[in-house]
Design a protein around this motif. Structure first.
Motif, PDB file in Angstrom:
ATOM      1  N   LEU A   5       0.837  -1.201   0.000  1.00 21.76           N
ATOM      2  CA  LEU A   5       0.000   0.000   0.000  1.00 21.76           C
ATOM      3  C   LEU A   5       0.868   1.245   0.000  1.00 21.76           C
ATOM      4  O   LEU A   5       1.833   1.335   0.755  1.00 21.76           O
ATOM      5  CB  LEU A   5      -0.893   0.016   1.247  1.00 21.76           C
ATOM      6  CG  LEU A   5      -1.933  -1.087   1.368  1.00 21.76           C
ATOM      7  CD1 LEU A   5      -2.544  -1.079   2.756  1.00 21.76           C
ATOM      8  CD2 LEU A   5      -3.023  -0.921   0.326  1.00 21.76           C
ATOM      9  N   ASN A   6       0.532   2.216  -0.834  1.00 16.08           N
ATOM     10  CA  ASN A   6       1.248   3.477  -0.782  1.00 16.08           C
ATOM     11  C   ASN A   6       0.582   4.400   0.244  1.00 16.08           C
ATOM     12  O   ASN A   6      -0.490   4.109   0.781  1.00 16.08           O
ATOM     13  CB  ASN A   6       1.340   4.122  -2.175  1.00 16.08           C
ATOM     14  CG  ASN A   6      -0.030   4.449  -2.748  1.00 16.08           C
ATOM     15  OD1 ASN A   6      -0.931   4.849  -2.019  1.00 16.08           O
ATOM     16  ND2 ASN A   6      -0.195   4.271  -4.047  1.00 16.08           N
ATOM     17  N   ALA A   7       1.255   5.516   0.519  1.00 16.99           N
ATOM     18  CA  ALA A   7       0.778   6.424   1.568  1.00 16.99           C
ATOM     19  C   ALA A   7      -0.647   6.902   1.286  1.00 16.99           C
ATOM     20  O   ALA A   7      -1.458   7.053   2.199  1.00 16.99           O
ATOM     21  CB  ALA A   7       1.719   7.615   1.680  1.00 16.99           C
ATOM     22  N   PHE A   8      -0.938   7.115   0.014  1.00 16.29           N
ATOM     23  CA  PHE A   8      -2.262   7.601  -0.351  1.00 16.29           C
ATOM     24  C   PHE A   8      -3.331   6.567  -0.008  1.00 16.29           C
ATOM     25  O   PHE A   8      -4.390   6.885   0.538  1.00 16.29           O
ATOM     26  CB  PHE A   8      -2.294   7.930  -1.848  1.00 16.29           C
ATOM     27  CG  PHE A   8      -3.632   8.438  -2.299  1.00 16.29           C
ATOM     28  CD1 PHE A   8      -4.043   9.734  -2.009  1.00 16.29           C
ATOM     29  CD2 PHE A   8      -4.490   7.612  -3.018  1.00 16.29           C
ATOM     30  CE1 PHE A   8      -5.275  10.197  -2.420  1.00 16.29           C
ATOM     31  CE2 PHE A   8      -5.729   8.073  -3.445  1.00 16.29           C
ATOM     32  CZ  PHE A   8      -6.123   9.370  -3.144  1.00 16.29           C
ATOM     33  N   GLN A   9      -3.031   5.298  -0.331  1.00 21.09           N
ATOM     34  CA  GLN A   9      -3.998   4.223  -0.040  1.00 21.09           C
ATOM     35  C   GLN A   9      -4.207   4.063   1.464  1.00 21.09           C
ATOM     36  O   GLN A   9      -5.321   3.859   1.929  1.00 21.09           O
ATOM     37  CB  GLN A   9      -3.511   2.907  -0.650  1.00 21.09           C
ATOM     38  CG  GLN A   9      -3.661   2.871  -2.163  1.00 21.09           C
ATOM     39  CD  GLN A   9      -2.946   1.676  -2.778  1.00 21.09           C
ATOM     40  OE1 GLN A   9      -1.797   1.400  -2.449  1.00 21.09           O
ATOM     41  NE2 GLN A   9      -3.628   0.965  -3.646  1.00 21.09           N
ATOM     42  N   VAL A  10      -3.093   4.156   2.214  1.00 17.77           N
ATOM     43  CA  VAL A  10      -3.185   4.035   3.663  1.00 17.77           C
ATOM     44  C   VAL A  10      -4.085   5.131   4.225  1.00 17.77           C
ATOM     45  O   VAL A  10      -4.951   4.890   5.068  1.00 17.77           O
ATOM     46  CB  VAL A  10      -1.775   4.097   4.306  1.00 17.77           C
ATOM     47  CG1 VAL A  10      -1.872   4.278   5.811  1.00 17.77           C
ATOM     48  CG2 VAL A  10      -0.992   2.827   3.981  1.00 17.77           C
ATOM     49  N   LYS A  11      -3.895   6.337   3.701  1.00 14.43           N
ATOM     50  CA  LYS A  11      -4.685   7.472   4.166  1.00 14.43           C
ATOM     51  C   LYS A  11      -6.168   7.259   3.862  1.00 14.43           C
ATOM     52  O   LYS A  11      -7.044   7.525   4.691  1.00 14.43           O
ATOM     53  CB  LYS A  11      -4.183   8.754   3.480  1.00 14.43           C
ATOM     54  CG  LYS A  11      -4.448  10.010   4.261  1.00 14.43           C
ATOM     55  CD  LYS A  11      -3.823  11.201   3.541  1.00 14.43           C
ATOM     56  CE  LYS A  11      -4.398  12.499   4.089  1.00 14.43           C
ATOM     57  NZ  LYS A  11      -3.941  13.670   3.322  1.00 14.43           N
ATOM     58  N   ALA A  12      -6.447   6.757   2.645  1.00 14.10           N
ATOM     59  CA  ALA A  12      -7.829   6.523   2.230  1.00 14.10           C
ATOM     60  C   ALA A  12      -8.478   5.449   3.100  1.00 14.10           C
ATOM     61  O   ALA A  12      -9.623   5.580   3.535  1.00 14.10           O
ATOM     62  CB  ALA A  12      -7.879   6.109   0.764  1.00 14.10           C
ATOM     63  N   ILE A  13      -7.725   4.389   3.377  1.00 19.98           N
ATOM     64  CA  ILE A  13      -8.266   3.299   4.195  1.00 19.98           C
ATOM     65  C   ILE A  13      -8.506   3.785   5.622  1.00 19.98           C
ATOM     66  O   ILE A  13      -9.515   3.475   6.240  1.00 19.98           O
ATOM     67  CB  ILE A  13      -7.317   2.076   4.172  1.00 19.98           C
ATOM     68  CG1 ILE A  13      -7.378   1.422   2.793  1.00 19.98           C
ATOM     69  CG2 ILE A  13      -7.685   1.071   5.251  1.00 19.98           C
ATOM     70  CD1 ILE A  13      -6.354   0.336   2.570  1.00 19.98           C
ATOM     71  N   LYS A  14      -7.584   4.582   6.123  1.00 20.24           N
ATOM     72  CA  LYS A  14      -7.731   5.105   7.478  1.00 20.24           C
ATOM     73  C   LYS A  14      -9.000   5.967   7.583  1.00 20.24           C
ATOM     74  O   LYS A  14      -9.780   5.833   8.525  1.00 20.24           O
ATOM     75  CB  LYS A  14      -6.501   5.938   7.845  1.00 20.24           C
ATOM     76  CG  LYS A  14      -6.474   6.342   9.291  1.00 20.24           C
ATOM     77  CD  LYS A  14      -5.123   6.945   9.644  1.00 20.24           C
ATOM     78  CE  LYS A  14      -5.124   7.370  11.097  1.00 20.24           C
ATOM     79  NZ  LYS A  14      -3.825   7.919  11.518  1.00 20.24           N
ATOM     80  N   ALA A  15      -9.204   6.833   6.578  1.00 17.90           N
ATOM     81  CA  ALA A  15     -10.395   7.686   6.573  1.00 17.90           C
ATOM     82  C   ALA A  15     -11.654   6.832   6.541  1.00 17.90           C
ATOM     83  O   ALA A  15     -12.633   7.101   7.240  1.00 17.90           O
ATOM     84  CB  ALA A  15     -10.353   8.632   5.377  1.00 17.90           C
ATOM     85  N   GLU A  16     -11.605   5.775   5.738  1.00 16.47           N
ATOM     86  CA  GLU A  16     -12.756   4.883   5.607  1.00 16.47           C
ATOM     87  C   GLU A  16     -13.056   4.184   6.935  1.00 16.47           C
ATOM     88  O   GLU A  16     -14.209   4.082   7.356  1.00 16.47           O
ATOM     89  CB  GLU A  16     -12.448   3.851   4.520  1.00 16.47           C
ATOM     90  CG  GLU A  16     -13.673   3.114   4.032  1.00 16.47           C
ATOM     91  CD  GLU A  16     -13.318   2.123   2.922  1.00 16.47           C
ATOM     92  OE1 GLU A  16     -13.911   1.042   2.894  1.00 16.47           O
ATOM     93  OE2 GLU A  16     -12.440   2.438   2.100  1.00 16.47           O
ATOM     94  N   LEU A  17     -12.001   3.724   7.588  1.00 15.81           N
ATOM     95  CA  LEU A  17     -12.166   3.025   8.863  1.00 15.81           C
ATOM     96  C   LEU A  17     -12.720   3.971   9.934  1.00 15.81           C
ATOM     97  O   LEU A  17     -13.595   3.595  10.719  1.00 15.81           O
ATOM     98  CB  LEU A  17     -10.827   2.451   9.330  1.00 15.81           C
ATOM     99  CG  LEU A  17     -10.344   1.200   8.589  1.00 15.81           C
ATOM    100  CD1 LEU A  17      -8.907   0.893   8.956  1.00 15.81           C
ATOM    101  CD2 LEU A  17     -11.238   0.019   8.931  1.00 15.81           C
TER     102      LEU A  17
END
Ligand SMILES: [Zn+2]
Length: 132
Positions: A5-17
């Motif tokens: 996962l790149n930083a952008f994906q991590v950020k998106a997943i975190k927001a989703e969670l």
């Protein structure tokens, strides 16, 4: 950081969670309010009909099951967020292999790869809910 996962994906997943967590907490809040409301009713209303009592008991059980399930989901979200923080997110907690990306996208709280999850489910056919 999770290798796949790149930083952008991590950020998106975190927001989703975090969003999911907010919804779940609201749901549990409402369910607990409902629960108290029903108990209040039952206390005020003098019911001598056994059928009514049985129905009330059944409703309470269903509510508790919902609350319990939601609490379990909240815990899963919190664990997933924790794994995002410590960099183990996306790795199977059973075999340490990478969890399929499609699987994570579909369900960010997945903590096991598909094969470990299947094994887990076949080993424990009963669904385990978090205790209250
Ligand atoms: Zn695995």
């Amino acid at each position: 950081m999770s290798p796949q996962l790149n930083a952008f994906q991590v950020k998106a997943i975190k927001a989703e969670l975090l969003e999911l967590l907010g919804h779940l907490r609201e749901d549990v809040g409402h369910e607990l309010e409902d629960q108290q409301g029903e108990r209040g009713h039952a206390g005020v209303r003098e019911t001598h009909d056994r059928g009514d009592e049985a129905t009330a008991d059944l409703d309470s059980t269903i509510n508790i099951t919902n609350v319990s399930r939601h609490l379990g989901e909240i815990r899963e979200c919190q664990e997933a967020l924790h794994r995002l923080e410590n960099g183990s997110f996306g790795l199977c907690i059973s075999c340490d292999e990478e969890i399929e990306l499609n699987r994570l996208k579909a369900n960010p709280v997945s903590s096991r790869c598909l094969s470990c999850q299947s094994k887990e489910e076949s080993g424990h056919p009963e669904v385990h809910y978090a205790s209250l």
